[in-house]
Design a protein around this motif. Structure first.
Motif, short mmCIF file in Angstrom:
data_model
loop_
_atom_site.label_atom_id
_atom_site.label_comp_id
_atom_site.label_asym_id
_atom_site.label_seq_id
_atom_site.Cartn_x
_atom_site.Cartn_y
_atom_site.Cartn_z
N LEU A 1 0.84 -1.19 0.00
CA LEU A 1 0.00 0.00 0.00
C LEU A 1 0.88 1.24 0.00
CD1 LEU A 1 -1.27 -2.25 2.23
CD2 LEU A 1 -3.15 -0.64 2.11
N TYR A 2 0.47 2.24 -0.77
CA TYR A 2 1.22 3.51 -0.85
C TYR A 2 0.30 4.66 -0.44
CZ TYR A 2 4.83 1.12 -3.58
OH TYR A 2 5.83 0.27 -4.00
N TYR A 3 0.83 5.53 0.41
CA TYR A 3 0.10 6.71 0.86
C TYR A 3 0.90 7.95 0.48
CZ TYR A 3 -3.26 4.18 3.81
OH TYR A 3 -4.27 3.39 4.28
N PRO A 4 0.21 9.09 0.32
CA PRO A 4 0.92 10.34 0.00
C PRO A 4 1.68 10.86 1.22
CG PRO A 4 -1.40 10.78 0.34
CD PRO A 4 -1.25 9.28 0.37
N MET A 5 2.60 11.78 0.95
CA MET A 5 3.41 12.37 2.01
C MET A 5 2.55 13.06 3.06
SD MET A 5 6.66 11.85 1.30
CE MET A 5 8.07 12.16 0.28
#
Length: 212
Positions: free
Chosen positions: A141-145
């Protein structure tokens, strides 16, 4: 030779690594027989990352019950990690019980696709990788900064994957332990005809649930 541009892929062996951490050298092989949640954060001493580390630390006992270890990473030195962990303890009263990888060379970050040029060239974005007890990458899973992750969702997802592995079923949206699970759809027309009489919570031939 390993292709440095190759990104990790689900249901394939997780990229191997050996790295210095706040708990000494760690390598992927150290976690064989256990699940591992490997997660990156952009930088030490940043507010969003601090809340995430506190969240992971509070959920540590839950991960342990699920035979799962935690391993953090950022493009910072071990000394910075140690200072930050001590600062979290001082300011928030929370001990960080898991190691944090020093990845100044960005070797691990590149192997796992944690560097996203559209977001940052020198910081690892908020990426999370679930590696099973056979060192196979099962979810990422990738989340924004700008936005912190939900640690309870990671506990839920880990529980769901382990439940699916153990019972050969799938789980519906938002599934929690104790909820009904999804029975795999029949694979032949004949089995589809008989599905309604098999004792499941039946909606249609392709959609049936059961209680574990």
């Amino acid at each position: 030779m390993e292709d440095p541009t190759r990104q990790p892929r689900l249901n394939e062996p997780a990229p191997d690594f050996e790295a210095k951490t706040t708990h000494g050298v760690r390598k992927l092989a150290d976690y064989k027989g256990k699940w591992l949640v490997l997660f990156s954060h952009p930088a030490d001493f940043t507010p969003v990352c601090t809340t995430e580390f506190i969240g992971f630390a509070k959920a540590w006992p839950e991960f342990q019950k699920l035979n799962c270890e935690l391993l953090g990473l950022s493009i910072d030195s071990t000394y910075a990690h140690i200072a930050w962990v001590r600062n979290i303890k001082q300011n928030f009263g929370i001990d960080i019980p898991f190691p944090i990888i020093e990845d100044l060379s960005m070797k691990v970050a590149h192997a796992y696709g944690m560097i996203q040029p559209g977001a940052s060239d020198t910081s690892a974005v908020r990426s999370t990788f679930f590696i099973d007890d056979e060192s196979v990458l099962r979810a990422m899973l990738y989340y924004p900064m700008s936005n912190g992750r939900s640690i309870p969702e990671f506990v839920r997802l880990l529980t769901a994957m382990q439940t699916s592995d153990t019972n050969g079923i799938a789980t519906p949206e938002g599934w929690q332990p104790g909820d009904k699970v999804i029975v795999p759809p029949p694979q032949t027309a004949q089995d589809a005809e008989t599905r309604a009489g098999e004792g499941y919570d039946y909606t249609d031939w392709y959609f049936s649930k059961k209680q574990l």
